[in-house]
Design an enzyme around this catalytic site. Sequence first.
Site, short mmCIF file in Angstrom:
data_model
loop_
_atom_site.label_atom_id
_atom_site.label_comp_id
_atom_site.label_asym_id
_atom_site.label_seq_id
_atom_site.Cartn_x
_atom_site.Cartn_y
_atom_site.Cartn_z
N TYR A 28 0.83 -1.20 0.00
CA TYR A 28 0.00 0.00 0.00
C TYR A 28 0.86 1.25 0.00
O TYR A 28 2.07 1.18 0.22
CB TYR A 28 -0.96 -0.01 1.19
CG TYR A 28 -0.34 0.30 2.54
CD1 TYR A 28 0.47 -0.62 3.19
CD2 TYR A 28 -0.58 1.53 3.16
CE1 TYR A 28 1.02 -0.33 4.44
CE2 TYR A 28 -0.04 1.82 4.40
CZ TYR A 28 0.77 0.89 5.03
OH TYR A 28 1.32 1.19 6.25
N ARG A 86 8.23 4.06 -4.63
CA ARG A 86 8.29 3.04 -3.57
C ARG A 86 7.30 1.92 -3.84
O ARG A 86 7.58 0.75 -3.58
CB ARG A 86 8.05 3.67 -2.20
CG ARG A 86 8.24 2.65 -1.07
CD ARG A 86 8.17 3.27 0.30
NE ARG A 86 6.89 3.90 0.56
CZ ARG A 86 6.63 4.70 1.58
NH1 ARG A 86 7.57 4.98 2.45
NH2 ARG A 86 5.44 5.23 1.73
N ARG A 124 -8.16 -20.67 -2.22
CA ARG A 124 -7.05 -20.38 -1.32
C ARG A 124 -5.90 -21.34 -1.62
O ARG A 124 -6.12 -22.56 -1.66
CB ARG A 124 -7.48 -20.53 0.15
CG ARG A 124 -6.35 -20.27 1.15
CD ARG A 124 -6.89 -20.32 2.58
NE ARG A 124 -5.85 -20.01 3.56
CZ ARG A 124 -5.07 -20.93 4.15
NH1 ARG A 124 -5.20 -22.22 3.86
NH2 ARG A 124 -4.14 -20.56 5.00
N LYS A 147 6.42 -2.10 1.86
CA LYS A 147 5.25 -1.51 2.54
C LYS A 147 4.04 -2.44 2.40
O LYS A 147 3.11 -2.17 1.64
CB LYS A 147 4.96 -0.12 1.98
CG LYS A 147 4.10 0.72 2.91
CD LYS A 147 4.14 2.18 2.51
CE LYS A 147 3.16 3.05 3.27
NZ LYS A 147 3.32 3.07 4.72
N GLU A 205 11.73 1.97 14.37
CA GLU A 205 10.87 3.08 13.92
C GLU A 205 9.60 3.08 14.75
O GLU A 205 9.41 2.23 15.62
CB GLU A 205 10.56 2.93 12.42
CG GLU A 205 9.89 1.61 12.07
CD GLU A 205 9.77 1.35 10.57
OE1 GLU A 205 9.73 2.31 9.80
OE2 GLU A 205 9.71 0.16 10.20
N LEU A 249 10.97 0.98 7.17
CA LEU A 249 10.39 1.47 5.93
C LEU A 249 11.18 2.70 5.48
O LEU A 249 11.53 3.54 6.31
CB LEU A 249 8.92 1.86 6.13
CG LEU A 249 8.23 2.23 4.82
CD1 LEU A 249 7.97 0.97 3.99
CD2 LEU A 249 6.95 2.98 5.06
N1 PDD Z 1 2.84 4.85 7.40
N2 PDD Z 1 7.50 3.55 8.99
C1 PDD Z 1 6.35 2.85 8.96
C2 PDD Z 1 6.32 1.52 9.64
C3 PDD Z 1 5.21 3.36 8.32
O1 PDD Z 1 4.08 2.65 8.29
C4 PDD Z 1 5.28 4.64 7.71
C5 PDD Z 1 4.11 5.25 6.98
C6 PDD Z 1 6.50 5.35 7.77
C7 PDD Z 1 6.68 6.70 7.11
O2 PDD Z 1 6.70 6.61 5.71
P1 PDD Z 1 6.20 7.81 4.80
O3 PDD Z 1 6.98 9.00 5.22
O4 PDD Z 1 6.51 7.37 3.43
O5 PDD Z 1 4.72 8.00 5.07
C8 PDD Z 1 7.59 4.77 8.40
C9 PDD Z 1 1.66 5.34 6.71
C10 PDD Z 1 1.49 6.82 6.79
C11 PDD Z 1 0.44 4.57 7.21
O6 PDD Z 1 0.59 3.38 7.41
O7 PDD Z 1 -0.64 5.15 7.36
#
Ligand code: PDD
Length: 287
Positions: free
Chosen positions: A33, A52, A101, A151, A183, A207
């Site tokens: 996503y 990405r 499945r 992601k 993170e 990420l």
């Molecule tokens: N999340 N680390 C993780 C685990 C994340 O899920 C996200 C983003 C980030 C930051 O990435 P970016 O700057 O590209 O948004 C770092 C999104 C916002 C979400 O899951 O809603």
Amino acid sequence: MTRTVYVNGQYMPETEATVSIFDRGFLMADGVYEVTSVLDGKLLDFDGHLARLERSLAELDMDKPDQFDDLLEIHRELVRLNDIDEGMIYLQVTRGSSGDRDFVFPDTQTTRPTLVLFTQSKPGLADSPAAKTGIKVISIEDIRWGRRDIKTVQLLYPSMGKMMAKKAGADDAWMIEDGHVTEGTSNNAYIVKGGKIITRQLSNDILHGITRAAVLRFAREAQMEVEERPFTIDEAKEADEAFITSASTFVFPVVEIDGTKLGEGTPGPVARRLREIYLDESRKSAI
Ligand code: PDD
């Protein structure tokens, strides 16, 4: 208001949008996503999110959705149809549904990826109260899988982490592996010591945040010192400042870690300045 969403080539009311019960996103979290923010009705860092997405798909050996080349147009059309001024566009691609499945990946000739997009209207996104007060985080163990650079929609543990934080009276959780912060549950983590911005270097452990890339670029352009290395939670508690970045928060100051206040317990100047620069610059280059 009923949103207009996008599913596999069609715009439709959210109440009519469906995906198969055999979809691998639903059965196996076999999907990726992106979340792209919208300010003034324009997309922030769109090219970064698209790049990405392409990388996530490639790493999982998943085909691009058939509508990949139209994604900018689809994002813009959803902004228009839903009259989004400030908010987010959520995009998800899964390996699709073969009608059963099976652990084995389906044949890509006959099973095409599922593509879903929807909007989240968030008036006041750029002027969030949390940016002014700062947020509190707790630390939890990082028990996620080893490819956090992809992601994927496997968000159960981050979601549990958010609930642990909530239960502890905090806003978010920073995850710890081998004694070092990886993170936040849905954001990248930073500390500031003696004016230097410290954040974990890119690897499969975190990420590769699109906001992170932009913020670090702006910081360097503003002659701020940046060090990309792991840091411990104890080091974080003794830092002058801390903050997080993500597409949905931009830059939020962190004012408390595991109940320990950072400095005066108020947002620090570096986080405040980076938020300002990020918002200014991203608005300028929004499309
Ligand atoms: N999340 N680390 C993780 C685990 C994340 O899920 C996200 C983003 C980030 C930051 O990435 P970016 O700057 O590209 O948004 C770092 C999104 C916002 C979400 O899951 O809603």
